[in-house]
Scaffold this motif. Structure first.
Motif, short mmCIF file in Angstrom:
data_model
loop_
_atom_site.label_atom_id
_atom_site.label_comp_id
_atom_site.label_asym_id
_atom_site.label_seq_id
_atom_site.Cartn_x
_atom_site.Cartn_y
_atom_site.Cartn_z
N ILE A 1 11.94 -46.50 28.77
CA ILE A 1 12.60 -47.72 28.31
C ILE A 1 12.08 -48.96 29.03
O ILE A 1 12.03 -50.05 28.45
N ASP A 2 11.64 -48.84 30.29
CA ASP A 2 11.08 -49.99 30.99
C ASP A 2 9.87 -50.56 30.26
O ASP A 2 9.67 -51.77 30.21
N ASP A 3 9.05 -49.67 29.70
CA ASP A 3 7.89 -50.12 28.94
C ASP A 3 8.29 -50.58 27.54
O ASP A 3 7.76 -51.55 27.01
N LYS A 4 9.25 -49.88 26.95
CA LYS A 4 9.66 -50.19 25.58
C LYS A 4 10.21 -51.61 25.45
O LYS A 4 9.94 -52.30 24.48
N VAL A 5 11.00 -52.05 26.43
CA VAL A 5 11.60 -53.40 26.31
C VAL A 5 10.53 -54.48 26.41
O VAL A 5 10.76 -55.62 25.97
N ALA A 6 9.39 -54.15 26.99
CA ALA A 6 8.30 -55.12 27.08
C ALA A 6 7.40 -55.09 25.84
O ALA A 6 6.76 -56.07 25.50
N GLN A 7 7.38 -53.94 25.15
CA GLN A 7 6.46 -53.76 24.03
C GLN A 7 7.07 -54.08 22.67
O GLN A 7 6.36 -54.43 21.73
N PHE A 8 8.40 -53.95 22.56
CA PHE A 8 9.04 -54.07 21.25
C PHE A 8 10.23 -55.02 21.30
O PHE A 8 10.91 -55.15 22.32
N THR A 9 10.49 -55.67 20.17
CA THR A 9 11.70 -56.48 20.05
C THR A 9 12.89 -55.55 19.85
O THR A 9 12.73 -54.38 19.49
N PRO A 10 14.10 -56.05 20.08
CA PRO A 10 15.28 -55.21 19.85
C PRO A 10 15.34 -54.65 18.43
O PRO A 10 15.68 -53.46 18.24
N GLN A 11 15.03 -55.45 17.44
CA GLN A 11 15.08 -54.96 16.06
C GLN A 11 14.04 -53.87 15.84
O GLN A 11 14.30 -52.88 15.13
N GLU A 12 12.89 -54.01 16.44
CA GLU A 12 11.85 -52.98 16.33
C GLU A 12 12.29 -51.68 16.98
O GLU A 12 11.99 -50.59 16.48
N LEU A 13 13.01 -51.78 18.09
CA LEU A 13 13.53 -50.57 18.74
C LEU A 13 14.51 -49.85 17.83
O LEU A 13 14.49 -48.62 17.71
N ILE A 14 15.38 -50.62 17.18
CA ILE A 14 16.34 -50.02 16.26
C ILE A 14 15.64 -49.36 15.09
O ILE A 14 15.94 -48.22 14.72
N GLU A 15 14.68 -50.06 14.52
CA GLU A 15 13.97 -49.52 13.36
C GLU A 15 13.20 -48.26 13.72
O GLU A 15 13.15 -47.30 12.95
N ALA A 16 12.60 -48.25 14.92
CA ALA A 16 11.77 -47.11 15.32
C ALA A 16 12.58 -45.83 15.47
O ALA A 16 12.12 -44.74 15.11
N LYS A 17 13.79 -45.94 15.98
CA LYS A 17 14.58 -44.73 16.27
C LYS A 17 15.71 -44.47 15.28
O LYS A 17 16.18 -43.34 15.16
N PHE A 18 16.17 -45.53 14.60
CA PHE A 18 17.33 -45.36 13.73
C PHE A 18 17.09 -45.84 12.30
O PHE A 18 17.99 -45.78 11.46
N GLY A 19 15.89 -46.33 12.02
CA GLY A 19 15.60 -46.89 10.71
C GLY A 19 15.67 -45.91 9.57
O GLY A 19 15.86 -46.29 8.41
N HIS A 20 15.52 -44.61 9.87
CA HIS A 20 15.57 -43.60 8.80
C HIS A 20 16.99 -43.18 8.46
O HIS A 20 17.19 -42.39 7.54
N PHE A 21 17.97 -43.69 9.20
CA PHE A 21 19.36 -43.40 8.90
C PHE A 21 19.94 -44.48 7.98
O PHE A 21 19.39 -45.57 7.86
N GLU A 22 21.06 -44.16 7.35
CA GLU A 22 21.79 -45.18 6.59
C GLU A 22 22.30 -46.22 7.58
O GLU A 22 23.03 -45.88 8.52
N LYS A 23 21.91 -47.46 7.40
CA LYS A 23 22.35 -48.48 8.35
C LYS A 23 22.52 -49.84 7.68
O LYS A 23 21.94 -50.11 6.62
N SER A 24 23.33 -50.66 8.31
CA SER A 24 23.58 -52.01 7.84
C SER A 24 23.48 -52.95 9.03
O SER A 24 24.19 -52.77 10.03
N ASP A 25 22.60 -53.92 8.95
CA ASP A 25 22.36 -54.83 10.08
C ASP A 25 23.43 -55.92 10.13
O ASP A 25 23.83 -56.48 9.10
N LEU A 26 23.86 -56.24 11.34
CA LEU A 26 24.83 -57.31 11.57
C LEU A 26 24.09 -58.57 12.01
O LEU A 26 22.91 -58.54 12.35
N GLU A 27 24.81 -59.67 12.01
CA GLU A 27 24.23 -60.93 12.47
C GLU A 27 23.89 -60.83 13.96
O GLU A 27 24.65 -60.26 14.74
N PRO A 28 22.75 -61.37 14.36
CA PRO A 28 22.38 -61.29 15.78
C PRO A 28 23.25 -62.19 16.65
O PRO A 28 23.88 -63.13 16.17
N VAL A 29 23.26 -61.86 17.94
CA VAL A 29 23.94 -62.66 18.96
C VAL A 29 22.87 -63.07 19.96
O VAL A 29 21.90 -62.36 20.18
N TYR A 30 23.05 -64.24 20.58
CA TYR A 30 22.01 -64.77 21.46
C TYR A 30 22.54 -64.92 22.89
O TYR A 30 23.18 -65.93 23.22
#
Length: 287
Positions: free
Chosen positions: A199-228
């Protein structure tokens, strides 16, 4: 800009949150002067605090997290408000400066408690407690969520530095079940997050949305509005003056007589507020 992305999974049975809090963690380091080891531990805790406060609905909702594990960094305190506005400090921000690769557990410690206070503006705040599991932050918060909030959560936070000790990235991914989630789905989701060993490398290589898509994108999902998320302190001269008034006129004037002034330094942002004799007299003239 930091961001927290969230997705609802399996038609509402679970939620996955992925965060980038790099700028927020850098601001904290700029204020407190964290060593590399301290910055690593603090940034991991800050990631979870941002996640927790992002879920607040009311603008007056408040979060306080206290981590006391007996480690080299001493007590770690974090505060948060709606919208993932967070701040915090560590008792010894320069701890283990000569050991930049020191494990997080050496900073946090392994013998103590994690305390979470959530103030929703009701008569009494919610107080949650759990023991420090191993000082890794991830396991400690996962245990807290499971034991105190009955949410068997999976937590993976990461912090990345370059060869010069510069903070490159901080963030993580957290998965929590909804009340109607069955045990099979919970186990599967926890296994997926456990797979984030790098995960130390992953947070530097991918955006949060990319992390979600990479591991959970194949599941049924609904994206919420981002928070900053952002580092924000709510201290002010007015709040400090109110605190001095709570001391009482006699006590406040005694301090000024002995010290020449009352100087208050905010633990969260380092800002100093100075009140001289005339200032103190003015505070109590209104009475």
């Amino acid at each position: 800009m930091d961001i927290l992305n969230r997705s609802i999974l399996f038609g509402g049975k679970a939620i996955v949150s992925a965060l980038d809090v790099t700028d927020t963690a850098r601001k904290a380091r700029e204020i407190h002067g964290f060593s590399v080891a301290a910055c690593r531990a603090f940034s991991k805790a800050l990631t979870v605090a941002a996640f927790m406060s992002a879920g607040f609905k009311g603008l007056d909702n408040k979060l306080t997290v206290i981590i006391e594990g007996g480690g080299a960094g001493g007590r770690i305190v974090l505060a948060g408000e709606a919208g993932a506005k967070v701040r915090g400090y560590m008792e010894d921000p320069q701890c283990l400066a000569d050991r930049p690769e020191a494990p997080v557990r050496d900073v946090v410690g392994r013998d103590g408690n994690l305390v979470v206070i959530k103030d929703f503006g009701l008569k009494e705040p919610y107080n949650g407690y759990s023991r420090i599991v191993n000082g890794s932050i991830d396991a400690d918060f996962a245990y807290y969520f499971t034991q105190s909030e009955q949410l068997p959560s999976a937590v993976a936070t990461g912090v990345n530095f370059d060869g010069n000790g510069r903070l490159v990235a901080a963030g993580g991914i957290i998965v929590q079940p909804m009340p109607n989630c069955d045990d099979g789905i919970i186990t599967m989701l926890q296994d997926i997050v456990t797979d984030f060993a790098d995960i130390d490398d992953k947070v530097a290589q991918f955006t949060p949305q990319e992390l979600i898509e990479a591991k959970f994108g194949h599941f049924e999902k609904s994206d919420l509005e981002p928070v900053y998320p952002e580092y924000r302190c709510d201290c002010s001269r007015e709040r400090t003056a109110a605190a001095i008034r709570m001391l009482g006129e006699s006590e406040a004037r005694t301090v000024v007589a002995e010290m020449g002034r009352i100087e208050v330094c905010c633990d969260f942002c380092g800002k100093k507020y100075v009140f001289g004799d005339e200032d103190v007299r003015g505070l109590f003239k209104e009475d």
